[in-house]
Design a protein around this motif. Sequence first.
Motif, PDB file in Angstrom:
ATOM      1  N   PHE A   5       9.239 -18.201  -1.234  1.00  0.00           N
ATOM      2  CA  PHE A   5       7.965 -18.281  -0.520  1.00  0.00           C
ATOM      3  C   PHE A   5       7.706 -19.677   0.024  1.00  0.00           C
ATOM      4  CE2 PHE A   5       7.205 -14.423  -3.033  1.00  0.00           C
ATOM      5  CZ  PHE A   5       6.730 -13.584  -2.033  1.00  0.00           C
ATOM      6  N   ASP A   6       8.214 -20.697  -0.675  1.00  0.00           N
ATOM      7  CA  ASP A   6       8.019 -22.066  -0.182  1.00  0.00           C
ATOM      8  C   ASP A   6       8.646 -22.228   1.201  1.00  0.00           C
ATOM      9  OD1 ASP A   6       7.195 -24.853  -0.579  1.00  0.00           O
ATOM     10  OD2 ASP A   6       9.338 -25.278  -0.610  1.00  0.00           O
ATOM     11  N   PHE A   7       9.873 -21.712   1.348  1.00  0.00           N
ATOM     12  CA  PHE A   7      10.529 -21.728   2.650  1.00  0.00           C
ATOM     13  C   PHE A   7       9.691 -20.976   3.686  1.00  0.00           C
ATOM     14  CE2 PHE A   7      12.627 -18.513   5.273  1.00  0.00           C
ATOM     15  CZ  PHE A   7      13.120 -19.317   6.298  1.00  0.00           C
ATOM     16  N   PHE A   8       9.217 -19.781   3.302  1.00  0.00           N
ATOM     17  CA  PHE A   8       8.524 -18.915   4.261  1.00  0.00           C
ATOM     18  C   PHE A   8       7.212 -19.536   4.714  1.00  0.00           C
ATOM     19  CE2 PHE A   8       6.160 -15.130   5.647  1.00  0.00           C
ATOM     20  CZ  PHE A   8       7.100 -14.585   6.526  1.00  0.00           C
ATOM     21  N   TYR A   9       6.485 -20.167   3.778  1.00  0.00           N
ATOM     22  CA  TYR A   9       5.225 -20.823   4.139  1.00  0.00           C
ATOM     23  C   TYR A   9       5.477 -21.937   5.155  1.00  0.00           C
ATOM     24  CZ  TYR A   9       2.946 -18.564   0.100  1.00  0.00           C
ATOM     25  OH  TYR A   9       2.435 -17.662  -0.795  1.00  0.00           O
ATOM     26  N   LYS A  10       6.516 -22.755   4.901  1.00  0.00           N
ATOM     27  CA  LYS A  10       6.839 -23.861   5.820  1.00  0.00           C
ATOM     28  C   LYS A  10       7.281 -23.322   7.174  1.00  0.00           C
ATOM     29  CE  LYS A  10       8.106 -27.141   2.181  1.00  0.00           C
ATOM     30  NZ  LYS A  10       9.212 -27.806   1.454  1.00  0.00           N
ATOM     31  N   ALA A  12       6.407 -20.399   8.507  1.00  0.00           N
ATOM     32  CA  ALA A  12       5.240 -19.821   9.181  1.00  0.00           C
ATOM     33  C   ALA A  12       4.374 -20.917   9.800  1.00  0.00           C
ATOM     34  CB  ALA A  12       4.425 -18.990   8.193  1.00  0.00           C
ATOM     35  N   LYS A  13       4.259 -22.052   9.114  1.00  0.00           N
ATOM     36  CA  LYS A  13       3.479 -23.168   9.660  1.00  0.00           C
ATOM     37  C   LYS A  13       4.173 -23.737  10.899  1.00  0.00           C
ATOM     38  CE  LYS A  13       0.517 -26.563   9.955  1.00  0.00           C
ATOM     39  NZ  LYS A  13       0.517 -27.675   8.998  1.00  0.00           N
ATOM     40  N   SER A  14       5.480 -23.889  10.812  1.00  0.00           N
ATOM     41  CA  SER A  14       6.243 -24.489  11.911  1.00  0.00           C
ATOM     42  C   SER A  14       6.354 -23.565  13.120  1.00  0.00           C
ATOM     43  CB  SER A  14       7.645 -24.863  11.416  1.00  0.00           C
ATOM     44  OG  SER A  14       8.472 -25.254  12.474  1.00  0.00           O
ATOM     45  N   LYS A  15       6.646 -22.284  12.886  1.00  0.00           N
ATOM     46  CA  LYS A  15       6.961 -21.366  13.982  1.00  0.00           C
ATOM     47  C   LYS A  15       5.778 -20.517  14.451  1.00  0.00           C
ATOM     48  CE  LYS A  15      11.275 -22.633  13.929  1.00  0.00           C
ATOM     49  NZ  LYS A  15      11.810 -23.504  15.005  1.00  0.00           N
ATOM     50  N   ALA A  48      12.119 -13.774   8.256  1.00  0.00           N
ATOM     51  CA  ALA A  48      11.699 -14.793   9.229  1.00  0.00           C
ATOM     52  C   ALA A  48      12.521 -14.680  10.510  1.00  0.00           C
ATOM     53  CB  ALA A  48      11.849 -16.186   8.622  1.00  0.00           C
ATOM     54  N   GLU A  49      13.807 -14.420  10.359  1.00  0.00           N
ATOM     55  CA  GLU A  49      14.673 -14.275  11.529  1.00  0.00           C
ATOM     56  C   GLU A  49      14.282 -13.039  12.336  1.00  0.00           C
ATOM     57  OE1 GLU A  49      19.473 -14.095  12.565  1.00  0.00           O
ATOM     58  OE2 GLU A  49      18.795 -14.646  10.555  1.00  0.00           O
ATOM     59  N   LEU A  50      13.954 -11.948  11.636  1.00  0.00           N
ATOM     60  CA  LEU A  50      13.518 -10.737  12.324  1.00  0.00           C
ATOM     61  C   LEU A  50      12.226 -10.980  13.102  1.00  0.00           C
ATOM     62  CD1 LEU A  50      14.078  -7.811   9.767  1.00  0.00           C
ATOM     63  CD2 LEU A  50      15.176  -8.106  11.996  1.00  0.00           C
ATOM     64  N   ILE A  51      11.275 -11.666  12.481  1.00  0.00           N
ATOM     65  CA  ILE A  51      10.001 -11.962  13.138  1.00  0.00           C
ATOM     66  C   ILE A  51      10.236 -12.796  14.394  1.00  0.00           C
ATOM     67  CG2 ILE A  51       7.804 -13.220  12.903  1.00  0.00           C
ATOM     68  CD1 ILE A  51       7.849 -12.470   9.919  1.00  0.00           C
ATOM     69  N   SER A  52      11.179 -13.741  14.305  1.00  0.00           N
ATOM     70  CA  SER A  52      11.487 -14.608  15.447  1.00  0.00           C
ATOM     71  C   SER A  52      12.091 -13.839  16.615  1.00  0.00           C
ATOM     72  CB  SER A  52      12.462 -15.715  15.022  1.00  0.00           C
ATOM     73  OG  SER A  52      11.891 -16.545  14.043  1.00  0.00           O
ATOM     74  N   LYS A  58       6.932  -9.047  14.583  1.00  0.00           N
ATOM     75  CA  LYS A  58       6.004 -10.179  14.519  1.00  0.00           C
ATOM     76  C   LYS A  58       4.559  -9.692  14.552  1.00  0.00           C
ATOM     77  CE  LYS A  58       4.698 -14.386  17.034  1.00  0.00           C
ATOM     78  NZ  LYS A  58       5.000 -15.239  18.215  1.00  0.00           N
ATOM     79  N   ARG A  59       4.259  -8.754  15.447  1.00  0.00           N
ATOM     80  CA  ARG A  59       2.893  -8.242  15.564  1.00  0.00           C
ATOM     81  C   ARG A  59       2.465  -7.528  14.281  1.00  0.00           C
ATOM     82  NH1 ARG A  59       0.460  -3.770  16.178  1.00  0.00           N
ATOM     83  NH2 ARG A  59       2.362  -2.549  16.395  1.00  0.00           N
ATOM     84  N   ILE A  60       3.379  -6.722  13.716  1.00  0.00           N
ATOM     85  CA  ILE A  60       3.072  -6.002  12.470  1.00  0.00           C
ATOM     86  C   ILE A  60       2.780  -6.998  11.347  1.00  0.00           C
ATOM     87  CG2 ILE A  60       4.059  -4.539  10.659  1.00  0.00           C
ATOM     88  CD1 ILE A  60       5.556  -3.042  12.940  1.00  0.00           C
ATOM     89  N   PHE A  61       3.586  -8.062  11.277  1.00  0.00           N
ATOM     90  CA  PHE A  61       3.370  -9.094  10.249  1.00  0.00           C
ATOM     91  C   PHE A  61       1.989  -9.734  10.396  1.00  0.00           C
ATOM     92  CE2 PHE A  61       3.514 -13.699   9.327  1.00  0.00           C
ATOM     93  CZ  PHE A  61       3.580 -13.625   7.943  1.00  0.00           C
ATOM     94  N   LEU A  62       1.652 -10.157  11.607  1.00  0.00           N
ATOM     95  CA  LEU A  62       0.365 -10.823  11.838  1.00  0.00           C
ATOM     96  C   LEU A  62      -0.803  -9.882  11.568  1.00  0.00           C
ATOM     97  CD1 LEU A  62       1.212 -12.873  15.047  1.00  0.00           C
ATOM     98  CD2 LEU A  62       0.895 -13.759  12.731  1.00  0.00           C
ATOM     99  N   ASP A  63      -0.668  -8.623  11.991  1.00  0.00           N
ATOM    100  CA  ASP A  63      -1.725  -7.648  11.756  1.00  0.00           C
ATOM    101  C   ASP A  63      -1.943  -7.418  10.262  1.00  0.00           C
ATOM    102  OD1 ASP A  63      -2.091  -7.357  14.428  1.00  0.00           O
ATOM    103  OD2 ASP A  63      -1.223  -5.360  14.586  1.00  0.00           O
ATOM    104  N   TYR A  64      -0.849  -7.419   9.509  1.00  0.00           N
ATOM    105  CA  TYR A  64      -0.935  -7.105   8.080  1.00  0.00           C
ATOM    106  C   TYR A  64      -1.472  -8.287   7.275  1.00  0.00           C
ATOM    107  CZ  TYR A  64       0.324  -4.725   3.738  1.00  0.00           C
ATOM    108  OH  TYR A  64       0.274  -4.093   2.528  1.00  0.00           O
ATOM    109  N   ILE A  65      -1.083  -9.490   7.668  1.00  0.00           N
ATOM    110  CA  ILE A  65      -1.512 -10.681   6.934  1.00  0.00           C
ATOM    111  C   ILE A  65      -2.967 -11.017   7.237  1.00  0.00           C
ATOM    112  CG2 ILE A  65      -1.146 -13.175   6.679  1.00  0.00           C
ATOM    113  CD1 ILE A  65       0.889 -11.339   5.240  1.00  0.00           C
ATOM    114  N   THR A  66      -3.380 -10.869   8.492  1.00  0.00           N
ATOM    115  CA  THR A  66      -4.783 -11.127   8.842  1.00  0.00           C
ATOM    116  C   THR A  66      -5.549  -9.820   8.707  1.00  0.00           C
ATOM    117  OG1 THR A  66      -4.279 -10.751  11.174  1.00  0.00           O
ATOM    118  CG2 THR A  66      -4.179 -13.008  10.381  1.00  0.00           C
ATOM    119  N   ILE A  67      -6.478  -9.767   7.768  1.00  0.00           N
ATOM    120  CA  ILE A  67      -7.164  -8.529   7.415  1.00  0.00           C
ATOM    121  C   ILE A  67      -8.108  -8.107   8.541  1.00  0.00           C
ATOM    122  CG2 ILE A  67      -8.520  -7.401   5.625  1.00  0.00           C
ATOM    123  CD1 ILE A  67      -5.856  -8.695   4.685  1.00  0.00           C
TER     124      ILE A  67
END
Length: 257
Positions: A5-10, A12-15, A48-52, A58-67
Amino acid sequence: MEQDFDFFYKWAKSKLNIELDAYKENQLQRRITTVMKSSGATNLKDYAELISKDQQIKRIFLDYITINVTEFFRNKEIFDEFELVIKNVIIPKFKSIKIWSAACSVGAEPYSLAIMLDRNNFSIKEKIVATDIDDTILKKAQNGVFREHEIKNLSKNDLDKYFSIKDDSYSIKDSVKSMVAFKKHDLILDKYEQGFHAVICRNVTIYFKNDAKNEIYRKIHDSLVPGGIFFTGATESIYNPKELGFKKLSTFIYEKV
């Protein structure tokens, strides 16, 4: 398999320019793991590579994370209380007002505000500012088309006056749309506009850690004019209002002092 998760958080912030560190850890990690598995990825680096590479993922990820659960006049009794504060506290002091609906999701909240203002013949200084972090959600909000479960708190008179109804779709009329300006905004990373007489930020900060939550409250305080009102969600009572520069008017409504 333990996820990085540490990698993923960094990443997500960067990309993606999303500050996932600010969210409550256990809850967030469960949501990330669930949506990752739905994509077919087995680890966060692959995800992360798939989202990129894939805009749909990417849209599904953003929709799911933001309630994005919402409805018109959500928690109606509390919203009615807010309407009374606008009528009895804000309007007599300021006459013409400026309002911000933060983390507005699909637009039910800012459109509720527009309907409330129109019902009472309140004068607004400029369009209601409605913001969200999610581009897809903002587009849906601008379209202004809602389903029956989202308009359950509205009377028949409101539906007839403010909506065009076709089958099971309820389209907000242009007279209401014209009162709202939608913009992209990140509550953690972006600057806050100033000069608001009321800020509504509901059912969002419950997903953030206490430090991030208090920082949002401080920024909202700074965005309000003295005597302005901050309206929080039904699960977001502020336990240290004085430290943040607020006076408690009711369980979910605070005044900038």
